[in-house]
Write a protein that holds these residues in place. Structure first.
Motif, PDB file in Angstrom:
ATOM      1  N   PHE A  83      19.235 -99.626  -6.760  1.00 47.47           N
ATOM      2  CA  PHE A  83      19.501 -98.245  -7.145  1.00 47.47           C
ATOM      3  C   PHE A  83      20.943 -97.901  -6.781  1.00 47.47           C
ATOM      4  O   PHE A  83      21.467 -98.345  -5.747  1.00 47.47           O
ATOM      5  CB  PHE A  83      18.558 -97.293  -6.407  1.00 47.47           C
ATOM      6  N   ASN A  84      21.588 -97.079  -7.616  1.00 49.17           N
ATOM      7  CA  ASN A  84      22.917 -96.611  -7.231  1.00 49.17           C
ATOM      8  C   ASN A  84      22.791 -95.381  -6.341  1.00 49.17           C
ATOM      9  O   ASN A  84      21.691 -94.866  -6.111  1.00 49.17           O
ATOM     10  CB  ASN A  84      23.786 -96.335  -8.467  1.00 49.17           C
ATOM     11  N   ALA A  85      23.927 -94.896  -5.841  1.00 47.29           N
ATOM     12  CA  ALA A  85      23.902 -93.807  -4.861  1.00 47.29           C
ATOM     13  C   ALA A  85      23.275 -92.537  -5.428  1.00 47.29           C
ATOM     14  O   ALA A  85      22.525 -91.841  -4.732  1.00 47.29           O
ATOM     15  CB  ALA A  85      25.321 -93.524  -4.366  1.00 47.29           C
ATOM     16  N   ASP A  86      23.564 -92.216  -6.675  1.00 42.48           N
ATOM     17  CA  ASP A  86      22.988 -91.010  -7.274  1.00 42.48           C
ATOM     18  C   ASP A  86      21.472 -91.134  -7.404  1.00 42.48           C
ATOM     19  O   ASP A  86      20.740 -90.176  -7.138  1.00 42.48           O
ATOM     20  CB  ASP A  86      23.613 -90.758  -8.650  1.00 42.48           C
ATOM     21  N   GLU A  89      19.521 -92.922  -5.546  1.00 42.84           N
ATOM     22  CA  GLU A  89      18.939 -92.847  -4.205  1.00 42.84           C
ATOM     23  C   GLU A  89      18.834 -91.399  -3.725  1.00 42.84           C
ATOM     24  O   GLU A  89      17.840 -91.015  -3.092  1.00 42.84           O
ATOM     25  CB  GLU A  89      19.770 -93.669  -3.226  1.00 42.84           C
ATOM     26  N   GLN A  90      19.819 -90.587  -4.033  1.00 36.43           N
ATOM     27  CA  GLN A  90      19.772 -89.192  -3.613  1.00 36.43           C
ATOM     28  C   GLN A  90      18.657 -88.440  -4.334  1.00 36.43           C
ATOM     29  O   GLN A  90      18.015 -87.554  -3.744  1.00 36.43           O
ATOM     30  CB  GLN A  90      21.122 -88.526  -3.861  1.00 36.43           C
ATOM     31  N   VAL A  91      18.385 -88.780  -5.566  1.00 38.28           N
ATOM     32  CA  VAL A  91      17.265 -88.165  -6.285  1.00 38.28           C
ATOM     33  C   VAL A  91      15.947 -88.566  -5.632  1.00 38.28           C
ATOM     34  O   VAL A  91      15.053 -87.735  -5.432  1.00 38.28           O
ATOM     35  CB  VAL A  91      17.290 -88.573  -7.776  1.00 38.28           C
ATOM     36  N   ILE A  92      15.812 -89.826  -5.279  1.00 36.78           N
ATOM     37  CA  ILE A  92      14.592 -90.310  -4.634  1.00 36.78           C
ATOM     38  C   ILE A  92      14.340 -89.567  -3.329  1.00 36.78           C
ATOM     39  O   ILE A  92      13.201 -89.202  -3.008  1.00 36.78           O
ATOM     40  CB  ILE A  92      14.688 -91.827  -4.377  1.00 36.78           C
ATOM     41  N   ALA A  93      15.414 -89.318  -2.577  1.00 37.80           N
ATOM     42  CA  ALA A  93      15.270 -88.752  -1.229  1.00 37.80           C
ATOM     43  C   ALA A  93      15.296 -87.232  -1.181  1.00 37.80           C
ATOM     44  O   ALA A  93      15.235 -86.654  -0.105  1.00 37.80           O
ATOM     45  CB  ALA A  93      16.377 -89.301  -0.329  1.00 37.80           C
ATOM     46  N   LEU A 103      19.157 -97.693   0.609  1.00 39.00           N
ATOM     47  CA  LEU A 103      18.143 -98.752   0.592  1.00 39.00           C
ATOM     48  C   LEU A 103      18.748-100.131   0.869  1.00 39.00           C
ATOM     49  O   LEU A 103      18.023-101.125   0.919  1.00 39.00           O
ATOM     50  CB  LEU A 103      17.434 -98.785  -0.769  1.00 39.00           C
ATOM     51  N   PHE A 104      20.065-100.204   1.006  1.00 41.04           N
ATOM     52  CA  PHE A 104      20.760-101.451   1.325  1.00 41.04           C
ATOM     53  C   PHE A 104      20.631-102.490   0.217  1.00 41.04           C
ATOM     54  O   PHE A 104      20.779-103.688   0.456  1.00 41.04           O
ATOM     55  CB  PHE A 104      20.264-102.033   2.660  1.00 41.04           C
ATOM     56  N   GLY A 105      20.351-102.043  -1.010  1.00 37.09           N
ATOM     57  CA  GLY A 105      20.348-102.951  -2.148  1.00 37.09           C
ATOM     58  C   GLY A 105      21.733-103.533  -2.354  1.00 37.09           C
ATOM     59  O   GLY A 105      22.740-102.836  -2.219  1.00 37.09           O
ATOM     60  N   GLY A 106      21.789-104.824  -2.637  1.00 39.95           N
ATOM     61  CA  GLY A 106      23.074-105.496  -2.763  1.00 39.95           C
ATOM     62  C   GLY A 106      23.483-106.221  -1.498  1.00 39.95           C
ATOM     63  O   GLY A 106      24.405-107.029  -1.516  1.00 39.95           O
TER      64      GLY A 106
END
Length: 237
Positions: free
Chosen positions: A9-12, A14-18, A146-149
């Motif tokens: 997931f990109n940063a945007d 991730e912010q939607v998820i959280a 999420l530390f993806g990458g």
């Protein structure tokens, strides 16, 4: 047939998820409180081989098991799980012989019934559902990403997710054992199995060590790799 590789997931995203992190944490804290699991130290046990067990445990410690770690607990003469983190696909034979009290169950989506069980604490429901997206919200809300990458996975392991969950719901002392970044296999199954999420877990636990002093570990190797402080009684020993 070519297997689809999921991208982090990109940063945007991730912010939607959280975005519902705060009310979500409050709902789960209320359910845990109704089950008598808040305001107590948590001993979170994973299934890595040869876990280091505290001696003594802090008073009123709640024993919290990641998936099938109850088998490792039984091998070491530890109490049954006060809370066990299981999957929807968990088979009865995988937890056969274990005494499981409260269950946090990872699932794809909530039903009306599972929402009611979570959101009406006076029901004192034995089981509480946690969706994949909510699990990710707990990780992002406490650790920032999420530390993806970091490696080949798009998130840390469920053991790390449970640590993030404990932080989010306000557990005052969190002791981690049976989580390894340098060994394969399981305490209840010594056959060689490559451990996943190593890079993601290492990165996530380094952030835990930096931000949350209430989290310690009994595992010297995990402490050395991530910076998590050793539990005082273990360090003194």
């Amino acid at each position: 047939m070519t297997e689809t590789v999921r991208q982090p997931f990109n940063a945007d995203e991730e912010q939607v998820i959280a975005r519902d992190f705060a009310p979500l944490s409050a709902r789960h804290a209320a359910w845990l409180g109704a089950r008598g699991l808040t305001d107590r130290p948590w001993f979170i046990l994973g299934s890595a081989p040869d876990p280091h067990v505290p001696d003594p445990f802090p008073p009123r410690t709640a024993h919290v098991h990641v998936k099938y770690a109850g088998h490792a607990a039984r091998q070491h003469g530890l109490p049954s799980g006060d809370l066990t983190f299981l999957l929807t696909k968990t088979k009865p034979e995988e937890i056969a012989g274990l005494s499981v009290d409260s269950i946090l169950r990872l699932c794809k989506r909530q039903s009306l019934l599972t929402r009611l069980r979570r959101d009406l604490p006076f029901l004192k429901a034995r089981e509480c559902a946690l969706t994949d997206r909510e699990r990710d919200a707990f990780i992002i809300g406490t650790l920032g990403t999420l530390f993806g990458g970091s490696g080949d996975e798009i998130r840390p392991s469920n053991g790390v997710a449970l640590i993030a969950y404990a932080i989010a719901v306000g557990i005052p002392q969190i002791i981690v054992a049976g989580i390894s970044l340098d060994s394969d296999g399981y305490a209840y199954d010594r056959s060689a199995r490559t451990r996943r999420h190593l890079a993601e877990d290492r990165a996530a636990l380094a952030v835990v060590a930096e931000r949350y002093p209430q989290v310690t570990t009994t595992e010297p190797s995990l402490s050395r790799i991530t910076g998590l402080p050793l539990m005082a009684s273990v360090a003194a020993g």
